[in-house]
Design a protein around this motif. Structure first.
Motif, PDB file in Angstrom:
ATOM      1  N   PRO A  66     -10.409 -27.083  -6.443  1.00  0.00           N
ATOM      2  CA  PRO A  66     -10.198 -26.982  -5.001  1.00  0.00           C
ATOM      3  C   PRO A  66     -11.495 -26.849  -4.225  1.00  0.00           C
ATOM      4  N   HIS A  72      -1.749 -31.542  -6.929  1.00  0.00           N
ATOM      5  CA  HIS A  72      -1.731 -30.092  -6.738  1.00  0.00           C
ATOM      6  C   HIS A  72      -0.402 -29.456  -7.140  1.00  0.00           C
ATOM      7  N   ARG A 103      -5.603 -21.122  -3.791  1.00  0.00           N
ATOM      8  CA  ARG A 103      -6.186 -22.367  -4.304  1.00  0.00           C
ATOM      9  C   ARG A 103      -5.475 -23.575  -3.704  1.00  0.00           C
ATOM     10  N   PHE A 150      -6.692 -26.903  -0.879  1.00  0.00           N
ATOM     11  CA  PHE A 150      -6.349 -28.334  -0.805  1.00  0.00           C
ATOM     12  C   PHE A 150      -5.857 -28.682   0.588  1.00  0.00           C
TER      13      PHE A 150
END
Lengths: 349, 163, 380
Positions: free
Chosen positions: A94, A243, A250, A254
């Motif tokens: 990320p 993802h 985290r 994104f």
């Protein structure tokens, strides 16, 4: 650049101030964009979206605090790392994506005086850094040890690499007209009037440049993985794409970088084609601080269009996506370069 | 329609019908051994052309009776339908498959196998359809007694427990 | 096209097995697909069903005929009126009950409104499967109005238990007819909106036309029925070809797929047939509302005891997903000795491997969306 004092301060302090400011800009951009995305999608879909109702702290007036609540939720959420995942890469991914978007914003000229770093090859720098994010995507997809993530990563690698080419070729049109790689230089070259009444923005400079703007914007939408080009994270096919396995903060990174990437792509589009901080009526309200206003309006308008796309279009299939890039956008951008070259020869820049 | 088809079948496949005093109006009762061939005949003969298999139902009437598999066939071309019934011995229920004649029979037969344990000879993929692979017994048989537990999950039997 | 995709991928990699579901955003319930892929290209799809198995048929053997009706609701929960309808028609045929005129009309109105609601959901989720989020919500908006009308009639919005053997549970309430007319007028305009937004969208056409082509032969061989069969160009509708209830009194067309955007029997055709069917349903409801007798007792023909004589019946009706058949065997006792439901979605799902082999993962989900399956009905 903002003041002499800052300029003479030690470089570390200067960079930390700039860094923190940039981070705040990005965070605020994401907060605002998420809110706008929610609201626009709601209006497109005949809903009202987040609304605060009744007494107490719901989502604030008109749901203004909704994204804040989201951010708090994401911050306090459990951070799950799958046992089979490649821990180091999984944690790193990320941030790699985030850094790609982060360092691109640094070179964007918000106004004639507001810019973190004025690189003489600015446009080249941004093109290079904004495609750094793809490494993060591949890392995320690979390290998750999940088939969906792997598919997402494979797709996004193919997609971003393909769409870099038409995007860069469209930018070359701009460079040919302005004959500079410096972003401030490009914006300054767009002052004045063309065709008698239009601002001398590159998009209006000649028909090929007009076409190049759309080529760039379509390729840009594809580079940010947004609908109709969101196949790397296509939720109805790949669950979450690259993802899928991420959660909490985290995952939020994104999200943050998606909106930052949108900002960068729209920023480049407005700097290179829409006159950056230049006023739409040449000479009118053209002071540096109005420049910030014009720049932001253009960027936000383009971001709005991206959001509009997302809630209107279905998604392309992966092979159709490739054919759009290689069979349509690439030839068009090559023709554009040729056309602009001829135009400069015959008419002049 | 059933009677006409039954007459026709006795001509082409002598001895295929279960011995009865007269042909019943509602259905055709067949012997299992030639069923595969008869099914192809029913589908491919021009004036019959039963191209669609609407439904395959397994039936169990009770402890003593045989199991039965019932086929409701229909012709899209002529818009007529028949019902075919085939019995299978409860101890050793085997009926030839028709999954090569009508593709959908593949899934229907799997379902009948799942619920009644009728084995369709020649079926390419005779697995359980709706129940888990490791389920014991055939639930729609009248003599079926459910298990006490499944993978450690206790299945309550007394009505009061789950009501 | 299928051959093209496979042939052109001359670099053959290792085959990978991908499990789509049971938890996956676009499996329309709890379905698991075991997909064998070579990169993006799918070489085999094996549907694994039964996650929603609720022993419907076993339950029915222990329930009286009236008690079965709520269970049929829960089979196809998207079109409960139609599953009710099929069941009561079958039992009535077994018992030889003549239902009053008014009941017939009410049933038709309900079945057709439910067909519209079901098709709206089918089209919306199909849009969702190819990535268009907005049409889904638009279609829910209109489905909501139909559900409101059902609520007016029987108090329930999803599982109605409305049709009884020999009648219906409640007469139409005051204001229902006007509300329905108003809805129908609005709704026909809304269909154009969907067409502008989704049906004729270039990307949508690219994604669905020429994808997952089902030839008429394949469709009939796999027992596919309803809009999926008509999408393949077969003019077959039980309401016309084998009329039950009073469908022979209405004037409506059977839309079939014509390959407008690609080939006959592709995903777009199956989608388009559903859109056209909504128009036809609107027509039927209009006519039924106009012809319906004002007076009449909907409880008139309700039998004291539902105890069909010894015998068996296989009756099928046209549900929004296709031929919904009930095989009922009675031995004169209060509960059936065997009740088999032949579900149309079950047969539609069986054809998935045949028509989506050789396409891409995205296409498998588009094809699945175009088949419009309801897992409650498949697993029973």
């Amino acid at each position: 650049m903002i003041s002499d004092q800052l300029a003479t301060a030690p470089w570390l302090m200067w960079f930390s101030i700039a860094g923190v400011t940039l981070f705040l800009i990005m965070a605020f951009n994401a907060l605002a964009a998420v809110y706008v995305e929610r609201k626009v999608s709601a209006f497109v879909q005949d809903r009202v979206g987040p609304m605060g109702q009744g007494a107490g702290l719901h989502a604030g007036k008109w749901g203004l605090l909704q994204t804040v609540a989201d951010a708090v939720k994401l911050l306090t959420k459990e951070d799950i790392i799958p046992r089979a995942a490649d821990r180091k890469l999984f944690i790193m991914a990320p941030f790699v994506i985030f850094i790609g978007a982060f360092i691109s914003i640094a070179a964007l000229p918000f106004s004639s005086i507001i810019q973190v770093i004025d690189v003489n090859i600015g446009i080249f720098y941004i093109l290079a850094t904004s495609s750094l994010g793809v490494i993060g995507l591949i890392l995320a997809g690979w390290s998750s040890e999940n088939k969906w993530s792997l598919y997402g990563a494979m797709r996004s690698a193919a997609q971003i690499v393909s769409y870099e080419i038409p995007a860069a070729l469209s930018i070359i049109v701009v460079i040919m007209i302005t004959s500079t790689l410096n972003l401030q230089g490009i914006v300054e070259a767009q002052g004045g009037i063309v065709w008698g009444f239009l601002p001398n923005w590159i998009v209006f400079n000649n028909p090929f440049a007009f076409l190049a703007f759309f080529t760039y914007f379509i390729a840009g939408v594809a580079e940010t993985n947004r609908t109709p080009f969101d196949i790397p994270e296509a939720e109805s096919e790949l669950v979450g794409g690259f993802h899928t396995e991420y959660s909490g903060m985290r995952w939020a990174f994104f999200f943050l970088s998606e909106y930052a990437n949108m900002f960068v792509v729209c920023g480049i589009a407005s700097v290179t084609f829409l006159g950056g901080w230049q006023s739409p009526i040449p000479g009118f309200m053209n002071s540096p601080f109005w420049g910030l206003f014009w720049f932001m309006s253009k960027v936000l308008f383009l971001m709005f269009i991206m959001i509009w796309f997302r809630w209107t279009f279905p998604r392309l299939r992966v092979d159709q996506l490739m054919s759009v890039a290689w069979k349509y956008l690439l030839p068009i951008s090559l023709i554009n370069i040729f056309g602009v070259g001829l135009w400069i020869l015959l008419v002049g820049a | 329609m059933n009677v006409d088809v039954a007459k026709k079948l006795t001509e082409v496949f002598p001895g295929c019908l279960v011995e009865q005093d007269e042909f019943p109006e509602t259905h055709i009762q067949l012997q299992p051994d030639q069923w595969s061939k008869i099914a192809s005949y029913l589908k491919e003969t021009e004036e019959l052309s039963f191209d669609s298999c609407m439904c395959i139902t397994g039936v169990d009437f009770g402890e003593e009776d045989d199991l039965e598999s019932r086929y409701n066939l229909h012709s899209m071309k002529h818009n007529h339908k028949i019902e075919v019934r085939i019995s299978a011995n409860r101890k050793k229920p085997i009926i030839p498959t028709v999954s090569h004649v009508w593709q959908i029979a593949n899934w229907f037969e799997r379902e009948v196998f799942d619920m009644f344990g009728i084995k369709f000879k020649g079926h390419p993929d005779l697995r359980r359809m709706l129940l888990p692979e490791d389920w014991v017994g055939y639930p729609l048989r009248k003599d079926y007694v459910g298990p006490d537990s499944y993978h450690g999950i206790i299945i309550p039997k007394v009505k009061e427990v789950w009501e | 096209m299928t051959e093209r995709l496979i042939k052109n991928s001359f670099i053959h990699g290792e085959e990978m097995i991908l499990n789509i579901g049971p938890q996956h955003p676009s499996t329309h319930g709890v379905l698991r697909l075991r997909v064998k892929t070579d990169g993006e290209i799918v070489s085999e799809v094996t549907p694994i069903i039964g996650y929603l198995h609720r022993c419907f048929e076993k339950h029915c053997e222990n329930l009286t005929y009236e008690q079965v009706i709520p269970y049929t609701d829960r089979c196809d929960y998207i079109a409960s009126m139609n599953t009710n309808f099929g069941y009561v028609v079958a039992v009535e045929e077994l018992m030889g009950i003549e239902v009053p005129e008014k009941v017939e009309y009410i049933r038709i109105i309900m079945a057709e409104l439910n067909r519209i609601a079901s098709h709206l959901l089918a089209l919306g989720t199909f849009g969702l499967d190819v990535g268009a989020t907005t049409p889904f919500l638009y279609m829910f908006r209109d489905r909501e109005r139909i559900l409101d009308m059902f609520e007016m009639v029987c108090g329930a919005r999803l599982l109605y238990n409305y049709m009884w053997v020999g009648g219906v549970s409640h007469d139409l309430p005051v204001g229902f007819v006007e509300a329905t007319f108003k809805f129908l007028d609005d709704f026909e305009r809304e269909i154009d909106e969907y067409n502008n937004l989704l049906t004729f969208n270039k990307i949508f056409i690219e994604r669905t036309a020429d994808v997952g082509i089902m030839t008429p032969e394949v469709a009939i061989d796999y027992g596919v029925s309803g809009p999926n069969l008509r999408g393949s160009g077969v003019k077959w509708d039980l309401r016309k070809n084998d009329p039950y209830s009073i469908y022979d009194r209405f004037d409506f067309n059977i839309p079939v797929g014509e390959g407008t955007m690609g080939s006959v029997g592709d995903c777009w055709d199956r989608y388009w047939v559903r859109v056209l069917e909504m128009h036809e349903s609107v027509k039927i409801v209009r006519q039924a509302l106009q012809q319906m007798p004002k007076e009449g007792n909907v409880h008139e023909a309700l039998p004291k005891k539902v105890r069909p004589p010894k015998g068996s019946v296989y009756k099928r009706t046209e549900s929004p997903r296709g031929d919904l058949g009930y095989y009922i065997i009675s031995d004169g006792k209060p509960s059936p000795i065997r009740l088999k439901m032949r579900s149309p979605a079950f047969t539609s799902l069986s054809v998935l491997n045949e028509i989506s082999r050789g396409w891409m993962i995205s296409d498998v989900l588009a094809v699945l969306g175009s088949l419009d399956i309801v897992l409650g009905e498949i697993d029973r």
